[in-house]
Design a protein around this motif. Sequence first.
Motif, PDB file in Angstrom:
ATOM      1  N   ASP A 130      47.297  45.953  31.497  1.00  0.00           N
ATOM      2  CA  ASP A 130      46.918  45.946  30.086  1.00  0.00           C
ATOM      3  C   ASP A 130      46.510  44.533  29.687  1.00  0.00           C
ATOM      4  OD1 ASP A 130      46.442  46.911  27.526  1.00  0.00           O
ATOM      5  OD2 ASP A 130      48.521  46.667  26.892  1.00  0.00           O
ATOM      6  N   GLN A 187      44.682  41.909  28.099  1.00  0.00           N
ATOM      7  CA  GLN A 187      43.783  41.738  26.967  1.00  0.00           C
ATOM      8  C   GLN A 187      44.070  40.394  26.319  1.00  0.00           C
ATOM      9  OE1 GLN A 187      44.964  44.240  23.501  1.00  0.00           O
ATOM     10  NE2 GLN A 187      46.121  45.378  25.057  1.00  0.00           N
ATOM     11  N   ASP A 201      41.624  45.129  35.397  1.00  0.00           N
ATOM     12  CA  ASP A 201      42.105  44.023  34.567  1.00  0.00           C
ATOM     13  C   ASP A 201      40.953  43.201  34.010  1.00  0.00           C
ATOM     14  OD1 ASP A 201      44.825  44.531  34.581  1.00  0.00           O
ATOM     15  OD2 ASP A 201      45.320  42.987  36.050  1.00  0.00           O
ATOM     16  N   SER A 249      39.421  45.181  31.191  1.00  0.00           N
ATOM     17  CA  SER A 249      40.278  45.169  30.011  1.00  0.00           C
ATOM     18  C   SER A 249      40.202  43.833  29.286  1.00  0.00           C
ATOM     19  CB  SER A 249      41.732  45.445  30.407  1.00  0.00           C
ATOM     20  OG  SER A 249      41.851  46.718  30.975  1.00  0.00           O
ATOM     21  N   SER A 258      36.841  43.589  27.480  1.00  0.00           N
ATOM     22  CA  SER A 258      36.460  44.694  26.606  1.00  0.00           C
ATOM     23  C   SER A 258      36.359  44.167  25.171  1.00  0.00           C
ATOM     24  CB  SER A 258      37.512  45.805  26.687  1.00  0.00           C
ATOM     25  OG  SER A 258      37.066  46.935  25.999  1.00  0.00           O
ATOM     26  N   TRP A 277      35.182  50.939  34.408  1.00  0.00           N
ATOM     27  CA  TRP A 277      36.568  50.849  33.953  1.00  0.00           C
ATOM     28  C   TRP A 277      36.630  50.665  32.439  1.00  0.00           C
ATOM     29  CZ3 TRP A 277      40.053  53.146  36.258  1.00  0.00           C
ATOM     30  CH2 TRP A 277      40.282  53.049  37.628  1.00  0.00           C
ATOM     31  N   ARG A 278      35.689  49.906  31.890  1.00  0.00           N
ATOM     32  CA  ARG A 278      35.672  49.700  30.444  1.00  0.00           C
ATOM     33  C   ARG A 278      35.450  51.035  29.731  1.00  0.00           C
ATOM     34  NH1 ARG A 278      31.708  45.696  29.986  1.00  0.00           N
ATOM     35  NH2 ARG A 278      33.242  44.113  30.478  1.00  0.00           N
ATOM     36  N   ARG A 324      38.676  53.246  30.250  1.00  0.00           N
ATOM     37  CA  ARG A 324      39.800  52.740  29.453  1.00  0.00           C
ATOM     38  C   ARG A 324      39.611  53.050  27.971  1.00  0.00           C
ATOM     39  NH1 ARG A 324      41.754  48.295  26.575  1.00  0.00           N
ATOM     40  NH2 ARG A 324      43.815  47.586  27.237  1.00  0.00           N
ATOM     41  N   CYS A 325      38.401  52.832  27.473  1.00  0.00           N
ATOM     42  CA  CYS A 325      38.157  53.068  26.053  1.00  0.00           C
ATOM     43  C   CYS A 325      38.183  54.542  25.695  1.00  0.00           C
ATOM     44  CB  CYS A 325      36.833  52.437  25.638  1.00  0.00           C
ATOM     45  SG  CYS A 325      36.902  50.630  25.575  1.00  0.00           S
ATOM     46  N   GLY A 344      41.678  55.446  25.648  1.00  0.00           N
ATOM     47  CA  GLY A 344      42.390  54.686  24.627  1.00  0.00           C
ATOM     48  C   GLY A 344      42.185  55.194  23.216  1.00  0.00           C
ATOM     49  N   GLU A 370      37.626  50.097  20.633  1.00  0.00           N
ATOM     50  CA  GLU A 370      37.161  51.069  21.621  1.00  0.00           C
ATOM     51  C   GLU A 370      35.837  51.742  21.287  1.00  0.00           C
ATOM     52  OE1 GLU A 370      41.030  50.114  23.165  1.00  0.00           O
ATOM     53  OE2 GLU A 370      40.154  50.182  21.175  1.00  0.00           O
TER      54      GLU A 370
END
Length: 139
Positions: free
Chosen positions: A45, A47, A75, A78, A81, A106-107, A110-111, A114, A131
């Motif tokens: 996580d 960020q 990573d 994230s 992002s 991955w972005r 993840r979004c 999320g 996001e």
Amino acid sequence: MAAHLDEGCAWLVANDVLPADLVARNRRIADAALRPWTPVFTHGDLQLAHVFVDGDEVTGVLDWSEARQGDPLFDLASLTSGHREHLDDVIEGYGTDVDLDVISGWRSARCQLGVRWLLEHGFDPAAPGCEVDVLRSQV
């Protein structure tokens, strides 16, 4: 991961959270991340809010609750992002070749996953830089 992402995308469309075309395009982008990778220790996580710096030096990293074996590019995705303008600097500091399509994948993943979590926990995934903005910038 693909099945989990498919379920998350279906929820976004079924609940009219995001337009179907935006979800579908980001789901296709996410496919780049769903490839074989060598697991390494990751934050899970990473960020900006979890990283403390003093000048050019990282002095601390918080919230290791999601640390696990994973894809290091998750990573990097994230961390950047909502801050794509810093991606080149992060990659330079990372010190190895990275696949930008995988970072974008991955972005997107993840979004998309999320958005639901943020909504269910009282946060606004459509706030500037969050996001929904990231998903729109991916396409």
